[in-house]
Design an enzyme around this catalytic site. Structure first.
Site, mmCIF file in Angstrom:
data_model
loop_
_atom_site.group_PDB
_atom_site.id
_atom_site.type_symbol
_atom_site.label_atom_id
_atom_site.label_comp_id
_atom_site.label_asym_id
_atom_site.label_seq_id
_atom_site.Cartn_x
_atom_site.Cartn_y
_atom_site.Cartn_z
ATOM 1 N N LYS A 22 0.839 -1.211 0.000
ATOM 2 C CA LYS A 22 0.000 0.000 0.000
ATOM 3 C C LYS A 22 0.872 1.259 0.000
ATOM 4 C CE LYS A 22 -1.876 1.706 3.958
ATOM 5 N NZ LYS A 22 -1.578 3.140 4.105
ATOM 6 N N ASN A 23 1.864 1.273 0.879
ATOM 7 C CA ASN A 23 2.645 2.502 1.034
ATOM 8 C C ASN A 23 3.597 2.748 -0.130
ATOM 9 O OD1 ASN A 23 1.270 2.854 3.361
ATOM 10 N ND2 ASN A 23 3.002 2.484 4.752
ATOM 11 N N ARG A 92 -5.812 9.367 3.602
ATOM 12 C CA ARG A 92 -4.894 10.253 4.298
ATOM 13 C C ARG A 92 -3.690 10.655 3.446
ATOM 14 N NH1 ARG A 92 -7.002 10.748 9.114
ATOM 15 N NH2 ARG A 92 -8.408 9.025 8.786
ATOM 16 N N CYS A 116 -8.030 12.558 12.117
ATOM 17 C CA CYS A 116 -6.971 12.466 13.107
ATOM 18 C C CYS A 116 -6.941 11.066 13.673
ATOM 19 C CB CYS A 116 -7.140 13.566 14.131
ATOM 20 S SG CYS A 116 -7.110 13.210 15.833
ATOM 21 N N ARG A 121 -1.443 14.923 12.170
ATOM 22 C CA ARG A 121 -0.510 14.544 11.102
ATOM 23 C C ARG A 121 -0.246 15.787 10.262
ATOM 24 N NH1 ARG A 121 -1.970 8.490 8.981
ATOM 25 N NH2 ARG A 121 0.183 8.376 8.312
ATOM 26 N N PRO A 122 0.684 16.628 10.740
ATOM 27 C CA PRO A 122 0.945 17.887 10.035
ATOM 28 C C PRO A 122 1.581 17.634 8.670
ATOM 29 C CG PRO A 122 2.520 17.575 11.837
ATOM 30 C CD PRO A 122 1.544 16.436 11.902
ATOM 31 N N ILE A 123 1.503 18.657 7.804
ATOM 32 C CA ILE A 123 2.141 18.533 6.484
ATOM 33 C C ILE A 123 3.138 19.668 6.249
ATOM 34 C CG2 ILE A 123 0.292 17.178 5.385
ATOM 35 C CD1 ILE A 123 -0.651 19.819 4.072
ATOM 36 N N ASP A 124 3.588 20.267 7.365
ATOM 37 C CA ASP A 124 4.515 21.397 7.235
ATOM 38 C C ASP A 124 5.770 21.033 6.441
ATOM 39 O OD1 ASP A 124 4.852 19.750 9.598
ATOM 40 O OD2 ASP A 124 6.468 21.087 10.205
ATOM 41 N N LEU A 125 6.264 19.813 6.609
ATOM 42 C CA LEU A 125 7.503 19.439 5.917
ATOM 43 C C LEU A 125 7.273 19.263 4.412
ATOM 44 C CD1 LEU A 125 8.886 16.882 8.533
ATOM 45 C CD2 LEU A 125 9.521 19.281 8.241
ATOM 46 N N ASP A 307 3.953 0.835 12.184
ATOM 47 C CA ASP A 307 2.806 0.093 11.655
ATOM 48 C C ASP A 307 2.730 -1.341 12.186
ATOM 49 O OD1 ASP A 307 2.359 2.365 10.248
ATOM 50 O OD2 ASP A 307 2.367 1.467 8.272
ATOM 51 N N ARG A 399 -8.605 -0.550 4.055
ATOM 52 C CA ARG A 399 -7.701 0.446 3.460
ATOM 53 C C ARG A 399 -6.341 -0.159 3.150
ATOM 54 N NH1 ARG A 399 -6.509 4.088 7.517
ATOM 55 N NH2 ARG A 399 -4.903 4.601 6.017
HETATM 56 C C1 UD1 Z 1 3.884 6.897 6.291
HETATM 57 C C2 UD1 Z 1 3.092 5.630 6.090
HETATM 58 C C3 UD1 Z 1 2.499 5.151 7.404
HETATM 59 C C4 UD1 Z 1 3.589 5.019 8.458
HETATM 60 C C5 UD1 Z 1 4.405 6.297 8.555
HETATM 61 C C6 UD1 Z 1 5.622 6.170 9.464
HETATM 62 C C7 UD1 Z 1 2.285 5.883 3.826
HETATM 63 C C8 UD1 Z 1 1.122 6.049 2.912
HETATM 64 N N1 UD1 Z 1 2.032 5.904 5.136
HETATM 65 O O1 UD1 Z 1 2.966 7.899 6.746
HETATM 66 O O2 UD1 Z 1 1.884 3.880 7.171
HETATM 67 O O3 UD1 Z 1 2.992 4.752 9.705
HETATM 68 O O4 UD1 Z 1 4.901 6.666 7.251
HETATM 69 O O5 UD1 Z 1 6.425 5.142 9.055
HETATM 70 O O6 UD1 Z 1 3.407 5.710 3.386
HETATM 71 N N2 UD1 Z 1 5.476 14.892 10.369
HETATM 72 C C9 UD1 Z 1 5.547 16.241 10.618
HETATM 73 N N3 UD1 Z 1 5.373 17.103 9.583
HETATM 74 C C10 UD1 Z 1 5.152 16.680 8.308
HETATM 75 C C11 UD1 Z 1 5.072 15.299 8.066
HETATM 76 C C12 UD1 Z 1 5.246 14.425 9.111
HETATM 77 O O7 UD1 Z 1 5.750 16.671 11.764
HETATM 78 O O8 UD1 Z 1 5.008 17.528 7.413
HETATM 79 C C13 UD1 Z 1 5.639 13.929 11.490
HETATM 80 C C14 UD1 Z 1 4.374 13.106 11.722
HETATM 81 O O9 UD1 Z 1 3.445 13.776 12.543
HETATM 82 C C15 UD1 Z 1 4.921 11.865 12.381
HETATM 83 C C16 UD1 Z 1 6.299 11.708 11.722
HETATM 84 O O10 UD1 Z 1 6.609 12.960 11.116
HETATM 85 O O11 UD1 Z 1 5.095 12.086 13.750
HETATM 86 C C17 UD1 Z 1 6.375 10.623 10.682
HETATM 87 O O12 UD1 Z 1 5.351 10.831 9.741
HETATM 88 P P1 UD1 Z 1 5.539 10.463 8.204
HETATM 89 O O13 UD1 Z 1 6.815 9.705 8.027
HETATM 90 O O14 UD1 Z 1 5.366 11.693 7.397
HETATM 91 O O15 UD1 Z 1 4.324 9.487 7.970
HETATM 92 P P2 UD1 Z 1 3.392 9.438 6.719
HETATM 93 O O16 UD1 Z 1 4.167 9.707 5.477
HETATM 94 O O17 UD1 Z 1 2.154 10.209 6.985
#
Ligand code: UD1
Length: 445
Positions: A22-23, A92, A116, A121-125, A307, A399
């Protein structure tokens, strides 16, 4: 509403092949937007998240068709750059379309993915990454408007190795002229798979699997064919199920290195684990209980995957001794705990810690899945429990797992899925029986 009916206590035996990851397939499908020809994606699992991604591609103007495990995307007629809020909310990881839309069309209009499930799950990065290449991003009432007609390669420094942000950085960099270097990139195997896909359609990406990824962007990307890697989280789940129920389970189609932290934990708990490069076998005598293990602390790859935390806990809830889990990746990823407790588990959560005091027996219960891997944990626990469990909230499980009940039945598990109409028929039958009972009971008044 569908429900799983699970009879616990049957050892599992046999071999199952994992479906495509999936990922991996989600960013690959988003990346098809970059191609100037038809792309065939093989080993594409049937998951509701995949359906949501295909729906977004269709909305954007792609022609999409499925032939068995192959999905063919023709992105030549892409004509839209907006994704409506209801499509963003359906999955998501819809935010992963940001990079490809910017790279292909120079603009993107999205909303926050919302919800949530695992805490914030922020997207700032993600936004920081595209800004580093020259994109302008404005945020207004939950709507994101991004423009970047002339993206230019640059330095992207991620403060966390976020999987999604790394993918968006790679994808937007494909449309940015010149060299982009991504520092502190996530090292997950799915990132390597995305690099493999981009290079298969003519991209120039290197370094995935390490912390520094380099993308030579701005060149044309073509059509092509690609096969998605096996799902390491499905593999981890089937192995945890084998550990919970006992038996002899072999999982194929997965690179054993991708699940090595999970198999190490299961071996420490007393299972016999052996591997070939593309399969893992796990054996546990049903009469021999699992043993508690050293603290399990989730971390970015190659650390223990967040996961797999819930499925492993589902297995270790029934064990000898105490195991401590530390969830470092997401703030709210213990939603399965209250449900496990309903089965008789002794688990206490304190912030990021969960202390699991193994019990000898779990008892079947009416359970509700609150998220994808939490749902998997409940199935794992139910397979090792005494008596019957029911599990609702299957929309979460669907999912990420293709035909979970069928796969487990292949291993001999007692698990059935009943859908809404069947349940309604059952309920009607029961009512009819009750009415018959009333009709035939002699009236005493
Ligand atoms: C992906 C996986 C998910 C897995 C996760 C961590 C997919 C579709 N999903 O989710 O199954 O559990 O990796 O291995 O691939 N963060 C920020 N700002 C950002 C983005 C992330 O602070 O802009 C934080 C998140 O809140 C979290 C951490 O970074 O604490 C890791 O998140 P991230 O690696 O981005 O996970 P996803 O890509 O959402």
């Amino acid at each position: 509403m569908s429900v799983f009916e699970i009879g616990g206590g049957r050892p599992l035996e046999g071999t199952v092949a994992v479906h495509g990851a999936k990922n991996s397939v989600l960013p690959v499908l988003a990346a098809t937007l970059l191609a100037r020809g038809e792309v065939a994606v093989d080993n594409c699992p049937r998951l509701t998240d995949v359906d949501a991604a295909l729906d977004i591609l269709t909305h954007l103007g792609c022609r999409v068709k499925r032939e068995g495990d192959r999905v063919i995307v023709d992105p030549r007629q892409v004509c839209r750059w907006d994704i409506p809020p209801e499509k963003m909310r359906a999955m998501r990881s819809s935010v992963i379309f940001l990079g490809p839309l910017l790279a292909r069309l120079g603009r993107a209009e999205l909303s926050y993915p919302g919800g949530c499930e695992l805490g914030p799950r922020p997207i700032d990065l993600h936004l920081k990454a595209v800004r580093a290449l020259g994109a302008l991003v404005t945020e207004e009432d939950g709507a994101l408007r991004c423009t970047g007609e002339n993206l230019t390669g640059g330095q992207i420094r991620l403060t966390l190795p976020s999987v999604g942000a790394t993918e968006n950085a790679m994808l937007s960099a494909c449309g940015a002229v010149g060299t982009t270097t991504i520092h502190n990139a996530a090292r997950e195997p799915e990132i390597v798979d995305l690099q493999r896909f981009l290079n298969a359609i003519g991209g120039r990406v290197e370094g995935a699997g390490g912390s520094v990824i380099q993308v030579e962007g701005g060149g044309p990307l073509y059509g092509g064919a690609f096969s998605v890697m096996g799902d390491r989280m499905a593999a981890a789940t089937w192995l945890c199920a084998g550990a919970a129920a006992g038996g002899d389970v072999t999982v194929t189609g997965v690179d054993y290195r991708h699940v090595s932290t999970v198999t190490a934990a299961l071996a420490e708990a007393g299972c016999r684990v052996s591997s070939t490069p593309s399969s893992v076998r796990l054996r546990r005598l049903p009469e021999r209980p699992l043993e508690a293990i050293a603290p399990v602390s989730t971390a970015p790859y190659p650390g223990f995957p967040t996961d797999a935390q819930a499925p492993l806990m589902g297995a270790l809830a029934r064990s000898r001794g105490t195991t401590i889990f530390v969830e470092n990746m997401f703030a709210s990823r213990y939603r399965h705990v209250p449900e496990l407790v309903r089965m008789g588990a002794h688990i206490q959560v304190e912030g990021r810690l969960a202390v699991v005091q193994g019990v000898e027996t779990l008892t079947g219960a009416r359970l509700v899945a609150g998220d994808l891997r939490g749902g998997a944990a409940l199935v794992v626990a139910a397979l090792g429990a005494k008596g019957k469990s029911t599990l609702t909230g299957l929309e979460h499980v669907d999912r990420g797992y293709q035909d979970m009940d069928r796969v487990l039945r292949t291993l001999g598990a007692d698990i059935l899925r009943r859908d809404e109409t069947e349940l309604a028929a059952c309920a009607a039958g029961k009512l009819e029986e009750e009415l018959d009972g009333i009709r035939t009971t002699p009236q005493t008044t």
